[in-house]
Scaffold this motif. Sequence first.
Motif, PDB file in Angstrom:
ATOM      1  N   ASP A 155       0.803  -1.215   0.000  1.00 12.76           N
ATOM      2  CA  ASP A 155       0.000   0.000   0.000  1.00 12.76           C
ATOM      3  C   ASP A 155       0.839   1.269   0.000  1.00 12.76           C
ATOM      4  OD1 ASP A 155      -2.535  -1.052  -0.351  1.00 12.76           O
ATOM      5  OD2 ASP A 155      -2.611  -1.706   1.730  1.00 12.76           O
ATOM      6  N   ALA A 156       0.315   2.250  -0.704  1.00  8.19           N
ATOM      7  CA  ALA A 156       0.977   3.543  -0.868  1.00  8.19           C
ATOM      8  C   ALA A 156       0.522   4.474   0.252  1.00  8.19           C
ATOM      9  CB  ALA A 156       0.603   4.126  -2.228  1.00  8.19           C
ATOM     10  N   PRO A 157       1.334   5.496   0.559  1.00  5.33           N
ATOM     11  CA  PRO A 157       0.929   6.432   1.611  1.00  5.33           C
ATOM     12  C   PRO A 157      -0.230   7.319   1.163  1.00  5.33           C
ATOM     13  CG  PRO A 157       2.885   7.239   0.527  1.00  5.33           C
ATOM     14  CD  PRO A 157       2.620   5.881  -0.051  1.00  5.33           C
ATOM     15  N   ILE A 158      -0.954   7.819   2.150  1.00  8.09           N
ATOM     16  CA  ILE A 158      -2.063   8.724   1.856  1.00  8.09           C
ATOM     17  C   ILE A 158      -1.598  10.184   1.955  1.00  8.09           C
ATOM     18  CG2 ILE A 158      -4.293   9.545   2.759  1.00  8.09           C
ATOM     19  CD1 ILE A 158      -4.983   6.553   3.199  1.00  8.09           C
ATOM     20  N   PHE A 159      -0.720  10.473   2.896  1.00  7.71           N
ATOM     21  CA  PHE A 159      -0.067  11.796   2.932  1.00  7.71           C
ATOM     22  C   PHE A 159       1.060  11.788   1.918  1.00  7.71           C
ATOM     23  CE2 PHE A 159      -1.120  11.960   7.669  1.00  7.71           C
ATOM     24  CZ  PHE A 159      -2.080  12.943   7.519  1.00  7.71           C
ATOM     25  N   LEU A 182      -3.226  15.074   0.199  1.00 11.67           N
ATOM     26  CA  LEU A 182      -3.820  13.740   0.211  1.00 11.67           C
ATOM     27  C   LEU A 182      -3.575  13.115  -1.157  1.00 11.67           C
ATOM     28  CD1 LEU A 182      -7.228  14.368   2.017  1.00 11.67           C
ATOM     29  CD2 LEU A 182      -5.025  13.666   2.995  1.00 11.67           C
ATOM     30  N   THR A 183      -3.218  11.853  -1.154  1.00 15.77           N
ATOM     31  CA  THR A 183      -2.807  11.199  -2.397  1.00 15.77           C
ATOM     32  C   THR A 183      -3.896  11.213  -3.451  1.00 15.77           C
ATOM     33  OG1 THR A 183      -1.953   9.177  -3.382  1.00 15.77           O
ATOM     34  CG2 THR A 183      -3.523   8.900  -1.596  1.00 15.77           C
ATOM     35  N   TYR A 189       4.682   5.320  -6.224  1.00 10.67           N
ATOM     36  CA  TYR A 189       5.186   4.406  -5.199  1.00 10.67           C
ATOM     37  C   TYR A 189       5.144   2.965  -5.678  1.00 10.67           C
ATOM     38  CZ  TYR A 189       4.942   8.526  -2.276  1.00 10.67           C
ATOM     39  OH  TYR A 189       5.138   9.784  -1.776  1.00 10.67           O
ATOM     40  N   MET A 190       4.130   2.662  -6.490  1.00  7.41           N
ATOM     41  CA  MET A 190       4.033   1.303  -7.026  1.00  7.41           C
ATOM     42  C   MET A 190       5.175   1.001  -7.992  1.00  7.41           C
ATOM     43  SD  MET A 190       1.685  -0.176  -5.446  1.00  7.41           S
ATOM     44  CE  MET A 190       2.150   0.909  -4.105  1.00  7.41           C
ATOM     45  N   CYS A 202      -1.607  -1.647  -5.145  1.00  5.22           N
ATOM     46  CA  CYS A 202      -2.113  -0.982  -3.961  1.00  5.22           C
ATOM     47  C   CYS A 202      -3.614  -0.823  -4.131  1.00  5.22           C
ATOM     48  CB  CYS A 202      -1.435   0.371  -3.713  1.00  5.22           C
ATOM     49  SG  CYS A 202      -1.720   1.613  -4.976  1.00  5.22           S
ATOM     50  N   PHE A 203      -4.271  -0.727  -3.004  1.00  2.00           N
ATOM     51  CA  PHE A 203      -5.726  -0.596  -3.036  1.00  2.00           C
ATOM     52  C   PHE A 203      -6.125   0.283  -1.868  1.00  2.00           C
ATOM     53  CE2 PHE A 203     -10.002  -2.895  -2.334  1.00  2.00           C
ATOM     54  CZ  PHE A 203     -10.658  -1.910  -3.024  1.00  2.00           C
TER      55      PHE A 203
END
Length: 431
Positions: A155-159, A182-183, A189-190, A202-203
């Motif tokens: 998973d990728a960050p949200i910030f 916010l992403t 990142y993937m 990521c999801f």
Amino acid sequence: MAHVWIADIGKHVGEEVTLKGWLYNKRSSKKLVFLQLRDGTGIVQCVVFRPDLGDEIYDICDKMPQETSLSLTGTVSKDDRSEIGYELQVKKVEIAAYPTQEYPITPKEHGVAFLMDYRHLWLRSKRQNAIMRVRHELIMAIRDYFDINGFTNLDAPIFTPNACEGTTNLFEVGYFDTKAYLTQSGQLYMEAGAAALGKVYCFGPTFRAEKSKTRRHLTEFWMIEPEVAFIDLDGDMDLMEDFVCYIVKRVLEKCRRELEILERDVTALEKIKKPFPRLTYDEAYARLKELGSDFEYGTDFGGDDETMLTQSFEVPIMVHRWPREIKAFYMKRDPKDPTKAMGVDMLAPEGYGEIIGGGQREDDYEELLKQIDKEGLPHEPFEWYLDLRRYGTFTHSGFGLGLERTLAWITGIKHVREAIPFPRMMERLSP
RNA sequence: UCCCCAGUAGCUCAGCGGCAGAGCGGGUGGCUGUUAACCACUAGGUCCGCGGUUCAAUCCCGUGCUGGGGAGCCA
């Protein structure tokens, strides 16, 4: 007495069981009250017979308001007059709690704005229940597909500190003594993930501050973004096509009842089989012109163009090799035609529009840097991203699928706001 | 940000420059195993706010607010 969920009632014919739930609707005559009990797994008709239970119980049932929470104990019987084939012959009634006010959502029609204000209660209704169940199955199918095919969930960050495609559509938040966003995509990142683990996805939720008020837009929506090392644009299209066929098939297998409640034309979904037509942007342009569109070459499709283009196909179509100028900086340039980017969009049939955006990524350091400069983006935030091209750059591709748009298409609902439990839109932040 | 549409009973809506309406929901009563049941009676209103035109505005005009549909942008 054993508590049984309504979904399992068929396994208990002839037995005495207790059902717990809420009153969905009722009808009555002099001798009988029919209580429609809802417990989240289903709705069943429970029969209260006055001569057996007495006047006092009859009166309680006859006057029971909508959404009272209660337990009903009785014998399960098979009955063709029931919608689900079973009924409960009630022997005992226990009220858990009466509503303290009249329940606002009646079995009759309501407007969208009203229902959205009561979204937390609206979710109790049959249709919304069905949509949420299909959403669940769709999520399970997505995770299973990638799991079966050897992907790692990363998973990728949200910030995020920087924009993926410019900052105009980003939500800015305070982050200690600096700013964060916010992403709007986990993709960059993937790409790092693909180099680390080969096949990743990521999801999670993504956020776009687009001031769009249409049936296809939410400011917060869920996106699935796979990224794969050593596949090119063609491989990417193979993957998205196979993936979409799998998830549609799974919903068809597991959610027949829900699709029936939603009155979805399942024959349209049964036609979703490989291969999906692949059109270059130039071919799509020519086709639109043939169909009489005033579409301008070099721009992105409008909603009408998408509908026109997909109307002649029963399966999703993939449009690839777009003019570079209208695609993001990270897309790879087409080696055969430098004016094109190796991007691909998948358009769903029946006018549901774009459900996937993806493509092959630029893997050449110099080219990527040129594109970053062309967009006027600062270098510093992208240093880590450029590292991916410095340390063993590699061919790689991926895509992003919008969960709510895909769900709207599969369930046949007209607006994405019903495809997420608590939608966030330009004009709506609550409940 | 722009364009179009709407705002009248708890809900869905009709209506009209001159006494505020229906269906559903609520309440009361009736009723044949009812399927968004049905029948009768009944309660329920700041006609979105502000300003204007008019003898008179819920209705016409202006403006604001709220919501809906769409454009652009995107999944």
